[in-house]
Design an enzyme around this catalytic site. Structure first.
Site, PDB file in Angstrom:
ATOM      1  N   ARG A  27       0.846  -1.208   0.000  1.00 55.59           N
ATOM      2  CA  ARG A  27       0.000   0.000   0.000  1.00 55.59           C
ATOM      3  C   ARG A  27       0.877   1.252   0.000  1.00 55.59           C
ATOM      4  NH1 ARG A  27      -2.761  -3.357   3.768  1.00 55.59           N
ATOM      5  NH2 ARG A  27      -2.024  -2.198   5.607  1.00 55.59           N
ATOM      6  N   GLU A  34     -19.591  15.118   0.847  1.00 52.55           N
ATOM      7  CA  GLU A  34     -19.810  14.166  -0.255  1.00 52.55           C
ATOM      8  C   GLU A  34     -21.082  13.350  -0.083  1.00 52.55           C
ATOM      9  OE1 GLU A  34     -16.631  11.326  -0.935  1.00 52.55           O
ATOM     10  OE2 GLU A  34     -17.657  10.432  -2.635  1.00 52.55           O
ATOM     11  N   LYS A  93     -12.625  14.646   4.325  1.00 49.88           N
ATOM     12  CA  LYS A  93     -13.716  14.120   3.494  1.00 49.88           C
ATOM     13  C   LYS A  93     -14.630  13.213   4.310  1.00 49.88           C
ATOM     14  CE  LYS A  93     -14.191  10.232   0.796  1.00 49.88           C
ATOM     15  NZ  LYS A  93     -13.896   9.284  -0.294  1.00 49.88           N
ATOM     16  N   LYS A 125     -18.807  17.625  -2.948  1.00 54.06           N
ATOM     17  CA  LYS A 125     -18.392  16.523  -3.832  1.00 54.06           C
ATOM     18  C   LYS A 125     -19.619  15.689  -4.163  1.00 54.06           C
ATOM     19  CE  LYS A 125     -15.234  12.557  -4.032  1.00 54.06           C
ATOM     20  NZ  LYS A 125     -13.840  12.172  -3.793  1.00 54.06           N
TER      21      LYS A 125
HETATM   22  P1  13P Z   1     -14.617   7.472  -7.155  1.00 57.54           P
HETATM   23  O1  13P Z   1     -14.199   8.637  -8.029  1.00 57.54           O
HETATM   24  O2  13P Z   1     -13.907   6.197  -7.496  1.00 57.54           O
HETATM   25  O3  13P Z   1     -16.095   7.345  -7.040  1.00 57.54           O
HETATM   26  O4  13P Z   1     -14.086   7.796  -5.695  1.00 57.54           O
HETATM   27  C1  13P Z   1     -14.222   9.060  -5.198  1.00 57.54           C
HETATM   28  C2  13P Z   1     -14.349   8.994  -3.736  1.00 57.54           C
HETATM   29  O5  13P Z   1     -13.604   9.625  -3.021  1.00 57.54           O
HETATM   30  C3  13P Z   1     -15.410   8.170  -3.155  1.00 57.54           C
HETATM   31  O6  13P Z   1     -15.608   8.502  -1.817  1.00 57.54           O
END
Ligand code: 13P
Length: 336
Positions: free
Chosen positions: A45, A176, A135, A218
């Site tokens: 990782r 998000e 996030k 987002k």
């Molecule tokens: P994806 O662009 O693969 O959907 O991932 C973005 C992300 O941060 C999901 O939480």
């Protein structure tokens, strides 16, 4: 000099730049590694993220990287911490702080994102480690009787509580709310659910005294369900997405950085480009892609040091394509 929340938020969505979501949890990165037959060890990782972050010119198109807790504490092969490495390249380090989507009581098939417990303390620790933004992903599923208003309200409330806690600690929240593209629903249904979700999210942000100028949204795009017979074209996706964003997202929000959500690399780029080509948007529209930035790069890497140059070239290419799309200056012919 430390940057203000507004300065950080603006830098995250600066013209021609966007965010790399590299915050896969240990389980999720394991699934990605399975697809290339790489063992999910801490060293693999670390090596994979080292490859991503040492890509030459990464800061040209990437304004920030979302990291996972383990990654925020790891180092590059030459012992430079990832945080320092990103800073040197003009890339802001960010951190995923949610604890994942967990079953929502009395709402079969639905989830609420957890992680509010201890969040002030964790945010303070992340600020000390050098994180500038955070996030939190909420998940809304579309089905015959889904989503329920219970799930919309619970997820919007958790997002707003998270955002307020982040801002108090000095982190810019990426808010998000992801409406999943799985299922056979129409694009019309996706539009309706996304509009509902965003309205609930902005009401909750207001009630929790969150600064919009110091926040980045987002969202998912308004798109046909993966299994829907009619797949809407690029222009329709762009028009419907921008239409509901204009209805629901105040102009004060620093910027909008889309997730890719399982779209192909090139479609995710084309959709973003088409939205920017529409013009006259009150906020910068850019990317915060995970899979749509990393897919080609992961396939090229396959866990081998010998493949690092090819993998970095693949990431740099997608960064360039999406950077152009964030300006509305992309065309499919540039992919060659
Ligand atoms: P994806 O662009 O693969 O959907 O991932 C973005 C992300 O941060 C999901 O939480």
């Amino acid at each position: 000099m430390s940057l203000s929340l507004v300065e950080i938020a603006r830098a995250m969505v600066a013209p021609g730049r966007g965010i790399l979501a590299a915050d896969e949890s240990t389980g999720t990165i394991g699934k990605r590694f399975d697809s290339i037959n790489v063992e999910n060890t801490e060293e693999n990782r670390r090596a994979y993220r080292d490859m991503l972050f040492t890509t030459k010119g990464i800061g040209d198109t990437i304004s920030g990287v979302i990291l996972y807790d383990e990654t925020l504490r790891q180092k590059s092969a030459d012992s430079t911490s990832f945080v320092e490495l990103l800073n040197k390249n003009g890339v802001l380090p960010g951190i995923k702080v949610d604890a994942g989507a967990k079953p929502l009581p009395f709402c079969p098939g639905e989830t609420v994102t957890e992680g509010l417990d201890n969040l002030p303390k964790r945010c303070a620790d992340y600020v000390k480690l050098g994180a500038k933004f955070a996030k939190w992903r909420a998940v809304i599923d579309i089905g015959a009787d889904l989503p329920s208003s219970t799930s919309i309200v619970a997820n919007a409330h958790a997002l707003a509580r998270y955002a307020a806690i982040c801002q108090e600690a000095g982190l810019v929240p990426i808010v998000e709310p992801e409406v999943l593209m799985d299922g056979d629903h129409t694009i019309e249904r996706c539009e309706q659910v996304t509009e509902w979700t965003l309205n609930a999210v902005f009401e909750a942000l207001y009630m929790n005294r969150v600064s919009l100028e110091g926040s980045v949204l987002k969202p998912s795009m308004v798109i046909s369900g993966k299994k829907c017979a009619r797949q809407a074209g690029v222009d329709e996706v762009a028009e419907r997405t921008v239409r509901i964003l204009k209805r629901t997202v105040p102009a004060a929000v620093a910027g909008i950085a889309f997730l890719s959500g399982g779209q192909s690399d090139e479609l995710a780029t084309a959709h973003l480009d088409a939205m920017n080509k529409l013009g006259n948007n009150p906020w910068p529209l850019t990317f915060s892609y995970g899979r749509a930035l990393q897919q080609a790069c992961l396939k090229a890497w396959r866990g081998s040091a010998a493949n690092v140059p090819a993998a970095q070239a693949a990431l740099a290419h997608r960064g360039r394509m999406n950077g152009l799309a964030a300006l509305g200056k992309y065309s499919a012919s540039m992919e060659k």
